[in-house]
Design a protein around this motif. Structure first.
Motif, PDB file in Angstrom:
ATOM      1  N   MET A 153      84.479  70.080  34.510  1.00 15.28           N
ATOM      2  CA  MET A 153      84.085  68.671  34.636  1.00 15.28           C
ATOM      3  C   MET A 153      82.916  68.515  35.604  1.00 15.28           C
ATOM      4  N   SER A 154      82.907  69.335  36.684  1.00 16.31           N
ATOM      5  CA  SER A 154      81.810  69.242  37.651  1.00 16.31           C
ATOM      6  C   SER A 154      80.478  69.543  36.978  1.00 16.31           C
ATOM      7  N   LEU A 155      80.469  70.608  36.150  1.00 12.43           N
ATOM      8  CA  LEU A 155      79.217  70.955  35.471  1.00 12.43           C
ATOM      9  C   LEU A 155      78.823  69.855  34.497  1.00 12.43           C
ATOM     10  N   LEU A 156      79.837  69.234  33.874  1.00 11.30           N
ATOM     11  CA  LEU A 156      79.562  68.178  32.903  1.00 11.30           C
ATOM     12  C   LEU A 156      78.850  66.989  33.539  1.00 11.30           C
ATOM     13  N   ILE A 157      79.292  66.578  34.745  1.00 10.64           N
ATOM     14  CA  ILE A 157      78.685  65.390  35.358  1.00 10.64           C
ATOM     15  C   ILE A 157      77.555  65.747  36.314  1.00 10.64           C
ATOM     16  N   LEU A 158      77.293  67.046  36.480  1.00  7.92           N
ATOM     17  CA  LEU A 158      76.241  67.476  37.407  1.00  7.92           C
ATOM     18  C   LEU A 158      74.887  66.801  37.141  1.00  7.92           C
ATOM     19  N   PRO A 159      74.400  66.781  35.873  1.00 11.79           N
ATOM     20  CA  PRO A 159      73.097  66.150  35.638  1.00 11.79           C
ATOM     21  C   PRO A 159      73.061  64.695  36.086  1.00 11.79           C
ATOM     22  N   VAL A 160      74.154  63.953  35.866  1.00 11.01           N
ATOM     23  CA  VAL A 160      74.184  62.539  36.254  1.00 11.01           C
ATOM     24  C   VAL A 160      74.039  62.404  37.765  1.00 11.01           C
ATOM     25  N   ILE A 161      74.777  63.234  38.508  1.00 16.00           N
ATOM     26  CA  ILE A 161      74.716  63.145  39.970  1.00 16.00           C
ATOM     27  C   ILE A 161      73.346  63.567  40.479  1.00 16.00           C
ATOM     28  N   ILE A 162      72.785  64.635  39.907  1.00 17.63           N
ATOM     29  CA  ILE A 162      71.462  65.083  40.355  1.00 17.63           C
ATOM     30  C   ILE A 162      70.453  63.958  40.196  1.00 17.63           C
ATOM     31  N   VAL A 163      70.438  63.334  38.998  1.00 20.45           N
ATOM     32  CA  VAL A 163      69.445  62.287  38.748  1.00 20.45           C
ATOM     33  C   VAL A 163      69.645  61.108  39.701  1.00 20.45           C
ATOM     34  N   ALA A 164      70.907  60.711  39.916  1.00 19.16           N
ATOM     35  CA  ALA A 164      71.178  59.589  40.821  1.00 19.16           C
ATOM     36  C   ALA A 164      70.737  59.924  42.245  1.00 19.16           C
ATOM     37  N   ALA A 165      71.058  61.152  42.690  1.00 16.09           N
ATOM     38  CA  ALA A 165      70.693  61.544  44.053  1.00 16.09           C
ATOM     39  C   ALA A 165      69.183  61.647  44.192  1.00 16.09           C
ATOM     40  N   GLN A 166      68.520  62.160  43.143  1.00 10.20           N
ATOM     41  CA  GLN A 166      67.057  62.245  43.193  1.00 10.20           C
ATOM     42  C   GLN A 166      66.440  60.864  43.392  1.00 10.20           C
ATOM     43  N   GLU A 167      66.955  59.891  42.612  1.00 12.40           N
ATOM     44  CA  GLU A 167      66.411  58.537  42.725  1.00 12.40           C
ATOM     45  C   GLU A 167      66.645  57.974  44.120  1.00 12.40           C
ATOM     46  N   ALA A 168      67.838  58.226  44.655  1.00 12.89           N
ATOM     47  CA  ALA A 168      68.147  57.704  45.991  1.00 12.89           C
ATOM     48  C   ALA A 168      67.231  58.324  47.039  1.00 12.89           C
ATOM     49  N   ILE A 169      66.992  59.640  46.921  1.00 13.30           N
ATOM     50  CA  ILE A 169      66.142  60.314  47.906  1.00 13.30           C
ATOM     51  C   ILE A 169      64.694  59.853  47.769  1.00 13.30           C
ATOM     52  N   ARG A 170      64.271  59.659  46.508  1.00  6.62           N
ATOM     53  CA  ARG A 170      62.905  59.224  46.260  1.00  6.62           C
ATOM     54  C   ARG A 170      62.649  57.828  46.825  1.00  6.62           C
ATOM     55  N   ALA A 171      63.727  57.025  46.899  1.00 10.73           N
ATOM     56  CA  ALA A 171      63.559  55.645  47.362  1.00 10.73           C
ATOM     57  C   ALA A 171      63.366  55.565  48.877  1.00 10.73           C
ATOM     58  N   VAL A 172      63.629  56.666  49.594  1.00  7.55           N
ATOM     59  CA  VAL A 172      63.395  56.656  51.041  1.00  7.55           C
ATOM     60  C   VAL A 172      61.891  56.738  51.281  1.00  7.55           C
ATOM     61  N   PRO A 173      61.331  55.749  52.001  1.00  6.96           N
ATOM     62  CA  PRO A 173      59.871  55.709  52.116  1.00  6.96           C
ATOM     63  C   PRO A 173      59.314  56.906  52.899  1.00  6.96           C
ATOM     64  N   ASN A 174      58.111  57.294  52.528  1.00  4.17           N
ATOM     65  CA  ASN A 174      57.474  58.452  53.158  1.00  4.17           C
ATOM     66  C   ASN A 174      57.204  58.246  54.634  1.00  4.17           C
ATOM     67  N   GLU A 175      57.062  56.955  55.053  1.00  3.86           N
ATOM     68  CA  GLU A 175      56.802  56.682  56.472  1.00  3.86           C
ATOM     69  C   GLU A 175      57.913  57.276  57.348  1.00  3.86           C
ATOM     70  N   LEU A 176      59.175  57.132  56.862  1.00  5.51           N
ATOM     71  CA  LEU A 176      60.295  57.658  57.650  1.00  5.51           C
ATOM     72  C   LEU A 176      60.171  59.165  57.806  1.00  5.51           C
ATOM     73  N   ARG A 177      59.845  59.843  56.699  1.00  4.90           N
ATOM     74  CA  ARG A 177      59.674  61.296  56.739  1.00  4.90           C
ATOM     75  C   ARG A 177      58.577  61.665  57.737  1.00  4.90           C
ATOM     76  N   ASP A 178      57.424  61.007  57.575  1.00 11.31           N
ATOM     77  CA  ASP A 178      56.277  61.353  58.407  1.00 11.31           C
ATOM     78  C   ASP A 178      56.569  61.099  59.881  1.00 11.31           C
ATOM     79  N   ALA A 179      57.237  59.970  60.158  1.00  9.30           N
ATOM     80  CA  ALA A 179      57.559  59.653  61.546  1.00  9.30           C
ATOM     81  C   ALA A 179      58.432  60.742  62.153  1.00  9.30           C
ATOM     82  N   SER A 180      59.457  61.152  61.389  1.00  6.84           N
ATOM     83  CA  SER A 180      60.368  62.162  61.907  1.00  6.84           C
ATOM     84  C   SER A 180      59.638  63.478  62.138  1.00  6.84           C
TER      85      SER A 180
END
Lengths: 292, 308
Positions: A153-180
């Protein structure tokens, strides 16, 4: 010179308006049919199953007699399944997403991994069952245990979680990264202390929705060979178990009319679990998601 | 005395553990990311290896061209997959007939006619429809749609292709509606306003401007939905029966590729029997079908995309 034949426009306007209203009605009808289907589905299941819902139903094991049949083993089994699926799929999914968003170079390997993930999402769940049967049940001899089913089941839902996590990470603005990074933090420190905390609401929402898909999946469990009539609860991840959708499938496919009501009651329990998970996901999304 | 910032930085840079972590983490994450690739490789290898064993016992030609699927026969088992493919196509055909007009109709309504409030309510509700487990749809097909159909057309049997076909259609409506609506909504507002300003009715805007512009997205959504319908398992396992047949009858029991895999898995086909290996051969065929559909969807949405 007249560019527009005014009389012609006036003459045709009525017909065009009628066509417009007619099709507006048709498109509205299409939407209504879709919503109606959902309403009928829910109404039927509640009216069929509500009579069978009781404390005994939740607390009894499966039985040959419809009036004694209960869902305890399946409900607890599904929880056991989630106890394996949730950590496995979230660690793998979020790890992959961090790699793809933060570390991966723009090369053919990365492009290949991305294409692969989207293709994997389109593979039918029954085929994942065949993978689980061959690799986890037979090759690694895990048998039809919670662990084997959980990994599948983990492998089955893996693509869904990856895509959701990618979107969440992408939504973090670059300013925060650069500042850190500008403050002297290393890349990994930035990820753990800045990016992940900011992305966690999105990751959680996506993960819960993916897990709710895993709870409702039946086909891989059948292929793996998860049994139905079980009179005990699993005491560890290597034990055999049964799950809610398996139990519902068994009851639905019995010829006796009485078992259909039992199946409907089982579906109400399953839908209640899903509704709870979805509400939690919606709550997290509304409450914690920051807009940058 | 407290160390100065420079000293702290120098100290921290000197720490070896930190450097090691920074080197190990990317490798570790890469390994995690490759699990998804390994999964695909695992699926393909599993299917190929076991299918190979199957073809050492059953001829390949008999498999892909045979019109009789009789694996449980005691005398002479026959493995011609065409009846299972025909069964799958019957379900898919009905599902498409149900889902395409309703899905695209709903998408046009939501994207072109509905107010913002209606859209904000209807879209999440449609997503609920997409989140209903397929086992629930299967139960619905068997205990509601089939009896209703039997009331209307008495010649329909308890297991048939129509009822699960319709319900698979209902299942894929949200997919078509949601993806098509996304495609239509992404057509720029100026184009819409331009057409309206020239005196078009909303219907004319939708059919002559928006539909052509969003066509690639709409077609891709339909192809993806077809792929889902082909791979759908529980609805057909519960409501379509288990009679593989090579004909055009929709009213009686049929069998699809997916429901055959379930039928064998439920029973005790011993490990190593030809029947056991046959589910891999059928699974491989199913995999190829859905894979081709997914590749087609990606191709259509990339190749024919209108860029603004």
């Amino acid at each position: 010179m007249r560019y527009v034949d005014h009389d012609l426009v006036v003459k045709r306007m009525g017909g065009r308006k009628i066509v417009n209203y007619l099709f507006k009605g048709l498109f509205m009808l299409a939407t209504t049919i879709a919503l109606l289907a959902l309403a009928i589905l829910l109404y039927r299941i509640v009216t069929q199953g509500a009579g069978n819902l009781s404390w005994e139903f939740l607390n009894n094991f499966a039985s040959r007699f419809p009036e004694k049949a209960g869902i305890k083993a399946a409900l607890i089994g599904s929880l056991w399944l989630m106890a394996v699926v949730a950590p496995t799929s979230i660690i793998l999914g979020v790890g992959s997403a961090i790699y793809l968003e933060e570390y991966a170079k723009k090369n053919r390997m990365t492009a290949f991994i991305r294409t692969n993930i989207s293709n994997l999402a389109g593979v039918p769940s029954v085929v994942f069952g065949l993978l689980g049967l061959t690799i986890f049940v037979r090759a690694l001899s895990l048998g039809n245990s919670v662990l084997a089913a959980g990994f599948t089941m983990s492998l089955l839902i893996l693509p869904v979680i990856i895509v959701a996590a990618q979107e969440a990470i992408r939504a973090v603005p670059n300013e925060l990264r650069d500042a850190s990074l500008g403050m002297g933090a290393t890349k990994w420190q930035t990820i753990v202390r800045i990016i992940l905390p900011a992305a966690i609401p999105g990751i959680l929402t996506g993960s819960i929705l993916a897990l709710s898909r895993a709870i409702g999946e039946t086909a891989p469990l059948i292929v793996i060979g998860v049994p139905v009539i079980i009179q005990f609860l699993p005491s560890g991840v290597m034990d055999t178990f049964t799950a809610l959708p398996m139990q519902i499938y068994d009851w639905s496919s019995r010829p006796q009319q009485e078992f259909q009501a039992v199946a409907a009651a089982g579906i109400i329990v399953l839908m209640a679990v899903l509704l709870t998970m979805n509400s939690i996901a919606a709550l997290i999304r509304n409450k914690f998601q920051k807009r940058y | 005395m407290r160390p100065s910032v420079q000293e702290m930085i120098a100290q921290s840079k000197g720490k070896k553990s930190k450097k090691i972590i920074e080197k190990i983490i990317p490798i570790l994450l890469f390994l995690i990311a490759s699990v998804s690739v390994l999964t695909t490789i695992g699926i393909v290898l599993t299917l190929i290896v076991e299918t190979f064993t199957f073809f050492s016992r059953v001829s390949f030609i008999d498999f892909i061209a045979g019109t009789t699927w009789l694996p449980f026969s005691n005398k002479e088992a026959q493995y011609g997959i065409l009846p299972l493919i025909v069964g799958t196509l019957k379900i898919t055909l009905i599902a498409v007939i149900v889902a395409v007009p309703i899905g695209i109709g709903a998408a046009i309504y939501l994207s072109e006619y509905a107010s913002e409030t209606v859209r904000r309510i209807v879209k999440p509700v449609l997503e609920i429809l997409a989140g209903v487990p397929t086992i629930v749809y299967g139960f619905f097909a068997l205990t509601f749609v089939t009896p209703v159909l039997q009331g209307l057309f008495p010649e329909i049997k308890i297991f048939n292709a129509i009822s699960p076909g319709i319900v698979v259609g209902i299942m894929i409506i949200p997919m078509i509606a949601s993806l098509s609506e996304d495609a239509m909504s992404s057509v720029p507002r100026q184009i819409r306003d331009g057409a309206l300003a020239m005196g078009s009715t909303k219907f004319e805007v939708a059919t002559k401007v928006i539909l052509p512009a969003a066509l690639s997205g709409i077609v891709a959504s339909v192809v993806l939905a077809v792929s889902r319908a082909i791979g759908e398992t529980m609805i057909v396992s519960l409501a379509a029966g288990s009679t593989p047949r090579f004909d055009g009858d929709f009213t009686g029991s049929i069998q699809t590729m997916t429901s055959y895999i379930v039928q064998v898995s439920k029973g005790d086909a011993g490990y190593g029997t030809t029947i056991y290996y046959s589910i891999y051969a059928v699974g491989f065929t199913l995999f190829i079908f859905t894979m081709l559909m997914n590749i087609l969807a990606t191709y259509v949405s990339k190749r024919f995309k209108e860029e603004y």
